[in-house]
Design a protein around this motif. Structure first.
Motif, mmCIF file in Angstrom:
data_model
loop_
_atom_site.group_PDB
_atom_site.id
_atom_site.type_symbol
_atom_site.label_atom_id
_atom_site.label_comp_id
_atom_site.label_asym_id
_atom_site.label_seq_id
_atom_site.Cartn_x
_atom_site.Cartn_y
_atom_site.Cartn_z
ATOM 1 N N ARG A 244 1.669 3.009 29.025
ATOM 2 C CA ARG A 244 1.487 2.727 30.465
ATOM 3 C C ARG A 244 0.011 2.856 30.854
ATOM 4 N NH1 ARG A 244 5.879 2.056 33.865
ATOM 5 N NH2 ARG A 244 7.854 2.287 32.766
ATOM 6 N N LYS A 245 -0.679 3.801 30.255
ATOM 7 C CA LYS A 245 -2.098 3.990 30.574
ATOM 8 C C LYS A 245 -2.919 2.787 30.120
ATOM 9 C CE LYS A 245 -6.004 7.100 29.745
ATOM 10 N NZ LYS A 245 -6.459 8.344 29.066
ATOM 11 N N THR A 246 -2.693 2.316 28.882
ATOM 12 C CA THR A 246 -3.496 1.204 28.381
ATOM 13 C C THR A 246 -3.102 -0.110 29.049
ATOM 14 O OG1 THR A 246 -2.025 0.873 26.464
ATOM 15 C CG2 THR A 246 -3.908 2.360 26.177
ATOM 16 N N HIS A 247 -1.814 -0.282 29.358
ATOM 17 C CA HIS A 247 -1.404 -1.468 30.115
ATOM 18 C C HIS A 247 -2.047 -1.464 31.500
ATOM 19 C CE1 HIS A 247 1.354 -3.760 27.706
ATOM 20 N NE2 HIS A 247 2.169 -2.748 27.482
ATOM 21 N N THR A 248 -2.069 -0.310 32.139
ATOM 22 C CA THR A 248 -2.658 -0.219 33.472
ATOM 23 C C THR A 248 -4.124 -0.618 33.443
ATOM 24 O OG1 THR A 248 -1.099 1.515 34.137
ATOM 25 C CG2 THR A 248 -3.137 1.326 35.408
ATOM 26 N N ASN A 249 -4.834 -0.182 32.417
ATOM 27 C CA ASN A 249 -6.245 -0.549 32.273
ATOM 28 C C ASN A 249 -6.395 -2.069 32.164
ATOM 29 O OD1 ASN A 249 -9.091 -0.124 31.776
ATOM 30 N ND2 ASN A 249 -8.680 -0.515 29.609
ATOM 31 N N ALA A 250 -5.560 -2.702 31.341
ATOM 32 C CA ALA A 250 -5.632 -4.152 31.186
ATOM 33 C C ALA A 250 -5.265 -4.863 32.493
ATOM 34 C CB ALA A 250 -4.719 -4.604 30.054
ATOM 35 N N LEU A 251 -4.234 -4.371 33.168
ATOM 36 C CA LEU A 251 -3.819 -4.972 34.439
ATOM 37 C C LEU A 251 -4.945 -4.913 35.476
ATOM 38 C CD1 LEU A 251 -0.237 -3.439 34.676
ATOM 39 C CD2 LEU A 251 -0.753 -5.869 34.351
ATOM 40 N N MET A 252 -5.653 -3.791 35.508
ATOM 41 C CA MET A 252 -6.746 -3.658 36.477
ATOM 42 C C MET A 252 -7.893 -4.616 36.156
ATOM 43 S SD MET A 252 -5.882 -1.664 38.883
ATOM 44 C CE MET A 252 -7.493 -1.442 39.650
ATOM 45 N N HIS A 253 -8.144 -4.848 34.875
ATOM 46 C CA HIS A 253 -9.176 -5.814 34.499
ATOM 47 C C HIS A 253 -8.773 -7.227 34.917
ATOM 48 C CE1 HIS A 253 -11.134 -2.656 32.131
ATOM 49 N NE2 HIS A 253 -12.154 -3.487 32.013
ATOM 50 N N VAL A 254 -7.503 -7.571 34.722
ATOM 51 C CA VAL A 254 -7.031 -8.891 35.157
ATOM 52 C C VAL A 254 -7.123 -9.003 36.678
ATOM 53 C CG1 VAL A 254 -5.038 -10.430 35.262
ATOM 54 C CG2 VAL A 254 -5.537 -9.182 33.143
ATOM 55 N N PHE A 255 -6.722 -7.949 37.361
ATOM 56 C CA PHE A 255 -6.796 -7.934 38.826
ATOM 57 C C PHE A 255 -8.225 -8.203 39.309
ATOM 58 C CE2 PHE A 255 -7.847 -5.329 42.578
ATOM 59 C CZ PHE A 255 -7.072 -5.969 43.530
ATOM 60 N N GLY A 256 -9.207 -7.730 38.552
ATOM 61 C CA GLY A 256 -10.604 -7.917 38.936
ATOM 62 C C GLY A 256 -10.998 -9.373 39.098
#
Length: 322
Positions: A244-256
């Motif tokens: 969940r932590k690493t997915h969240t990091n990737a999701l935030m980058h996409v959100f950017g």
């Protein structure tokens, strides 16, 4: 995206023959897998293999087991007659299978098998007492001669995270086989890395950074060396299940890539869905679905092509359970 990567005949994946319902086990039985045959068979073109049968053991047959001391390669011997030693025969047929099946994108294995077990297969002392555990004989050959091939036990795919991880690796390896290995070149490799960036980030951010630096200097190295190094590091990184932590990091980058194009309320909705996922309140499919919705309208070609957003067929529902 995943749908576009499939061939019309299905992705070629190896499988222990007993999981296909073939009566090849030592007792004449099988271990037919409903999930493989009723779900995955719609996407994969299975190629069954039983190393024990290929090594000359009949059906039914005397059971075999791994025998040896900790720290040494185990032998494969009969449980009743230790003079029945099929170690070399299994190694030979396994290597022959590998050489003839470099086109495979993955292999699904039978749990606990002295030939096909992925891990925790019992190894016995010569006196018959349990000693430790290891991988099956066929699996050890796969790891030695085809290390990048995604492997998983059918029983372990009851775990939603391991199931999603294995199928993600199969589709990523399929992408590699189709678009890099089939047309090798620095440009093809850079395109592959470009669309796999956030999937790689979600699995192992250190490898994501390492391979980015490596590719920046790659044109100075021989192509074969670059491809072999990248393939090994990429597939090893994907073998680490995302959290969940690493997915969240990737999701935030996409959100950017979206935040400047969206109004404040929409941005807050997206951020809330990512946070709910991070906290374990919703499945990964929820924020990904929202991101995909807005990326279709506002995203660049680069971000819309990220395999992270669609690494396998949506119909499999794999991200609904993680």
């Amino acid at each position: 995206m995943a749908e576009q990567h499939e061939s019309s005949q299905g992705i070629p994946v190896g499988i222990s023959a007993c999981l296909m319902g073939e009566q090849v086990r030592y007792n004449g039985g099988h271990k037919r897998s409903r999930y493989c045959l009723e779900v995955l068979a719609e996407r994969f073109r299975f190629e069954p293999f039983c190393p024990e049968l290929e090594a000359g053991l009949g059906v039914p047959r005397e059971p075999i087991r791994l025998v040896g001391a900790l720290g040494e390669p185990p032998r494969v011997q009969g449980t009743v007659d230790p003079s029945l030693d099929v170690t070399d025969a299994l190694a030979e047929v396994s290597r022959a299978f590998i050489e003839g099946h470099r086109h495979l994108r993955g292999f699904i294995l039978m749990k606990g098998s002295p030939s096909c077990g992925l891990e925790r297969v019992k190894v016995y002392h010569h006196n018959g007492m349990p000693s430790h555990s290891d991988a099956g004989a066929f699996v050890r050959e796969l790891r030695r001669h085809f290390p990048e091939l995604p492997l998983e036990e059918e029983a372990r795919m009851n775990d939603a995270v391991l199931r999603e991880n294995f199928i993600t690796r199969v589709y990523a390896f399929d992408d590699w086989k189709r678009h890099v290995e089939a047309h090798p070149g620095y440009h093809a490799l850079l395109q592959f890395h470009s669309r796999q960036k956030y999937l790689l980030m979600a699995h192992h951010v250190e490898t994501y950074r390492e391979l980015g630096r490596y590719l920046a200097e790659s044109s100075k190295r021989p192509l074969d060396e670059v491809l072999a190094h990248y393939r090994q590091r990429f597939m090893a990184a994907l073998a680490r299940p995302a959290t969940r932590k690493t997915h969240t990091n990737a999701l935030m980058h996409v959100f950017g890539y979206l935040k400047e194009a969206l109004d404040g309320e929409t941005r807050q909705d997206l951020l809330a869905s990512i946070e709910e996922y991070r906290l374990g309140h919703v499945a990964l499919a929820v924020p990904v679905r929202l991101l995909n919705h807005y990326l279709k309208r506002h995203g660049s070609d680069y971000i819309r092509e990220q395999t992270y957003l669609d690494p396998h067929p949506y119909e499999l529902g794999l991200r609904n359970a993680i």
